[in-house]
Motif scaffolding. Structure first.
Motif, PDB file in Angstrom:
ATOM      1  N   LEU A   2       0.908  -1.961   0.085  1.00 14.55           N
ATOM      2  CA  LEU A   2       0.151  -0.070   0.197  1.00 14.55           C
ATOM      3  C   LEU A   2       0.750   0.716   0.044  1.00 14.55           C
ATOM      4  CD1 LEU A   2      -2.651  -1.416   2.660  1.00 14.55           C
ATOM      5  CD2 LEU A   2      -3.018  -1.427   0.300  1.00 14.55           C
ATOM      6  N   ASP A   3       0.516   1.884   0.995  1.00 13.89           N
ATOM      7  CA  ASP A   3       1.573   3.576   1.167  1.00 13.89           C
ATOM      8  C   ASP A   3       2.439   3.341   2.137  1.00 13.89           C
ATOM      9  OD1 ASP A   3       0.103   3.878  -0.887  1.00 13.89           O
ATOM     10  OD2 ASP A   3      -1.364   5.717   0.082  1.00 13.89           O
ATOM     11  N   ILE A   4       2.952   2.321   2.716  1.00 15.56           N
ATOM     12  CA  ILE A   4       3.539   1.908   3.563  1.00 15.56           C
ATOM     13  C   ILE A   4       5.015   2.076   3.567  1.00 15.56           C
ATOM     14  CG2 ILE A   4       4.088   0.476   5.639  1.00 15.56           C
ATOM     15  CD1 ILE A   4       0.928  -0.354   6.044  1.00 15.56           C
ATOM     16  N   THR A   5       5.533   2.453   4.938  1.00 15.74           N
ATOM     17  CA  THR A   5       7.186   2.659   3.770  1.00 15.74           C
ATOM     18  C   THR A   5       8.008   2.015   5.378  1.00 15.74           C
ATOM     19  OG1 THR A   5       7.202   4.867   5.027  1.00 15.74           O
ATOM     20  CG2 THR A   5       6.826   4.979   3.040  1.00 15.74           C
ATOM     21  N   GLN A   6       9.263   1.399   5.446  1.00 13.60           N
ATOM     22  CA  GLN A   6      10.051   0.406   6.693  1.00 13.60           C
ATOM     23  C   GLN A   6       8.893   0.202   7.421  1.00 13.60           C
ATOM     24  OE1 GLN A   6      11.652   5.421   7.148  1.00 13.60           O
ATOM     25  NE2 GLN A   6      13.644   3.959   7.059  1.00 13.60           N
ATOM     26  N   PHE A   7       8.397  -0.966   6.574  1.00 14.10           N
ATOM     27  CA  PHE A   7       7.469  -1.861   7.180  1.00 14.10           C
ATOM     28  C   PHE A   7       8.169  -1.653   8.494  1.00 14.10           C
ATOM     29  CE2 PHE A   7       4.643  -5.248   8.711  1.00 14.10           C
ATOM     30  CZ  PHE A   7       4.230  -4.989   9.151  1.00 14.10           C
ATOM     31  N   GLY A   8       9.617  -2.787   8.064  1.00 18.82           N
ATOM     32  CA  GLY A   8      10.305  -3.662   9.263  1.00 18.82           C
ATOM     33  C   GLY A   8      10.337  -2.641  10.906  1.00 18.82           C
ATOM     34  N   LEU A   9      11.132  -1.438  10.437  1.00 16.05           N
ATOM     35  CA  LEU A   9      11.338  -0.724  11.154  1.00 16.05           C
ATOM     36  C   LEU A   9      10.190  -0.167  11.618  1.00 16.05           C
ATOM     37  CD1 LEU A   9      13.835   1.451  12.789  1.00 16.05           C
ATOM     38  CD2 LEU A   9      12.895   3.278  11.005  1.00 16.05           C
ATOM     39  N   PHE A  10       8.954  -0.416  11.618  1.00 14.45           N
ATOM     40  CA  PHE A  10       7.855   0.212  12.137  1.00 14.45           C
ATOM     41  C   PHE A  10       7.684  -1.037  13.586  1.00 14.45           C
ATOM     42  CE2 PHE A  10       3.136  -0.613  13.007  1.00 14.45           C
ATOM     43  CZ  PHE A  10       2.794   0.736  13.301  1.00 14.45           C
ATOM     44  N   ALA A  11       7.475  -1.852  13.130  1.00 16.94           N
ATOM     45  CA  ALA A  11       7.395  -3.503  13.721  1.00 16.94           C
ATOM     46  C   ALA A  11       8.133  -3.021  14.721  1.00 16.94           C
ATOM     47  CB  ALA A  11       7.166  -4.862  12.545  1.00 16.94           C
ATOM     48  N   VAL A 144       3.763   6.487   6.191  1.00 13.34           N
ATOM     49  CA  VAL A 144       2.380   6.456   5.056  1.00 13.34           C
ATOM     50  C   VAL A 144       3.390   7.266   4.453  1.00 13.34           C
ATOM     51  CG1 VAL A 144       0.736   6.589   4.621  1.00 13.34           C
ATOM     52  CG2 VAL A 144       1.365   6.067   6.848  1.00 13.34           C
ATOM     53  N   SER A 145       3.257   6.707   3.285  1.00 18.75           N
ATOM     54  CA  SER A 145       3.590   7.775   1.888  1.00 18.75           C
ATOM     55  C   SER A 145       2.489   9.640   1.869  1.00 18.75           C
ATOM     56  CB  SER A 145       3.984   7.065   0.958  1.00 18.75           C
ATOM     57  OG  SER A 145       4.050   8.496  -0.328  1.00 18.75           O
ATOM     58  N   PRO A 146       2.765  10.303   2.059  1.00 17.92           N
ATOM     59  CA  PRO A 146       2.350  11.478   2.047  1.00 17.92           C
ATOM     60  C   PRO A 146       1.353  11.460   0.113  1.00 17.92           C
ATOM     61  CG  PRO A 146       4.473  12.733   2.756  1.00 17.92           C
ATOM     62  CD  PRO A 146       4.548  11.048   2.188  1.00 17.92           C
ATOM     63  N   GLU A 147       2.175  11.293  -0.698  1.00 15.77           N
ATOM     64  CA  GLU A 147       1.504  10.780  -2.305  1.00 15.77           C
ATOM     65  C   GLU A 147       1.332   9.897  -2.190  1.00 15.77           C
ATOM     66  OE1 GLU A 147       5.074  10.655  -1.039  1.00 15.77           O
ATOM     67  OE2 GLU A 147       5.367  13.127  -0.982  1.00 15.77           O
ATOM     68  N   GLY A 148       0.665   9.009  -1.814  1.00 10.16           N
ATOM     69  CA  GLY A 148       0.121   7.842  -1.502  1.00 10.16           C
ATOM     70  C   GLY A 148      -1.691   7.933  -1.944  1.00 10.16           C
ATOM     71  N   GLU A 149      -2.086   7.024  -2.341  1.00  8.86           N
ATOM     72  CA  GLU A 149      -3.640   7.301  -2.696  1.00  8.86           C
ATOM     73  C   GLU A 149      -4.133   5.791  -1.804  1.00  8.86           C
ATOM     74  OE1 GLU A 149      -4.145   6.012  -6.468  1.00  8.86           O
ATOM     75  OE2 GLU A 149      -3.167   8.203  -7.759  1.00  8.86           O
ATOM     76  N   HIS A 150      -3.678   5.686  -0.717  1.00  9.19           N
ATOM     77  CA  HIS A 150      -3.523   4.129   0.327  1.00  9.19           C
ATOM     78  C   HIS A 150      -3.861   4.747   1.460  1.00  9.19           C
ATOM     79  CE1 HIS A 150      -5.123   2.334  -3.347  1.00  9.19           C
ATOM     80  NE2 HIS A 150      -3.247   2.126  -3.802  1.00  9.19           N
TER      81      HIS A 150
END
Length: 214
Positions: A2-11, A144-150
Motif C-alpha cells: 500500500l502506502d507504507i514505508t519501512q514496515f520492518g522499522l515500524f514493527a 505512510v507516504s504522503p503522496e500515496g492514494e491508500h
C-alpha cells in the motif's frame, strides 16, 4: 505494501514500545499473577480489542481530530487516569475484607462475570490511554507516504499490526507471570500484599496519565 514505508522499522518500534512498562502491561501481569494465565490472556485480549478500536479510529481520521481538540484530549486523559485510579483503589479496598469473605466473593465473581470483566477492563484501559492515542497520531504518519492514494488502508494495516504485536507481547508476559499464580493463590497474605502493590501501581499510573501533556 500500500502506502507504507519501512514496515520492518515500524514493527521493531512497536515491539520496543510493547515491552516498555505501562498501564496495559501492569494490568496483564497483575491479573496473570493474581488469577493465572487464562486471566492474563483474557486481559491481553481486551487490551488488543482496545488497540484495534484505536486502529479503526486512526484510519478514519477520528484519532487525529480527537488529539487536535484540547477539550476532548483532556477529557480522554482524565477519564483514563480516573479509571486506573478507580481500579487501583478497588483492589486495595478489597484487601481489607476478611479471608472468608474474599474467597467467597472471588469465586462468585470469577464464575459469573470473570471473562467479561477482564476483557472490559483491558479494553477500557487501552481505549482511554492518551499515550496510545498520541502514538497513533504522531508515530504512524511517519510510515505512510504522503503522496500515496491508500492512506486509510495503510493506517488500518499499521494499526492492526500494532495491535497484533502488542497482543503477542502481552500474552508472552501473561504466560510467564502466570507461573507465579499457584504460589500466590495458596498464600492469602501474599495475594493481599500483591493486590495492594498492583493497586498502588495503577493509582500511580492513573495520576501519571492525568498529567500527560501533548
Amino acid at each position: 505494501m500500500l502506502d507504507i514505508t519501512q514496515f520492518g522499522l515500524f514493527a521493531l518500534s512497536v515491539f520496543l514500545l510493547s515491552v516498555t512498562p505501562g498501564p496495559d502491561m501492569a494490568y496483564v501481569i497483575g491479573q496473570s499473577v493474581a488469577n493465572g494465565r487464562r486471566a492474563g490472556i483474557l486481559s491481553a485480549t481486551g487490551v488488543a480489542l482496545g488497540s484495534c478500536t484505536h486502529a479503526v479510529a486512526s484510519a478514519l481520521g477520528l484519532t487525529a481530530l480527537l488529539a487536535a481538540s484540547p477539550v476532548m484530549f483532556t477529557a480522554v486523559k482524565y477519564l483514563g487516569g480516573a479509571y486506573l485510579i478507580f481500579l487501583g483503589g478497588k483492589m486495595i479496598i478489597g484487601t481489607f475484607k476478611n479471608a472468608s469473605q474474599e474467597a467467597a466473593s472471588s469465586r462468585a465473581n470469577r464464575s459469573a462475570r470473570g471473562a467479561y470483566s477482564l476483557l472490559t477492563k483491558g479494553f477500557i484501559t487501552t481505549l482511554t490511554n492518551p499515550k496510545v492515542l498520541l502514538f497513533f497520531v504522531a508515530f504512524f504518519p511517519q510510515f505512510v507516504s504522503p503522496e500515496g492514494e491508500h492512506h486509510t488502508e495503510s493506517f488500518l494495516l499499521l494499526g492492526l499490526t500494532y495491535a497484533l504485536i502488542a497482543f503477542l507481547t502481552d500474552c508472552t508476559f501473561a504466560l510467564l507471570a502466570g507461573g507465579a499464580a499457584s504460589v500466590v493463590s495458596g498464600n492469602y497474605r501474599l495475594q493481599k500484599a500483591l493486590d495492594r502493590m498492583v493497586g498502588a501501581t495503577f493509582i500511580a499510573l492513573g495520576i501519571r496519565l492525568a498529567l500527560t501533556r501533548r
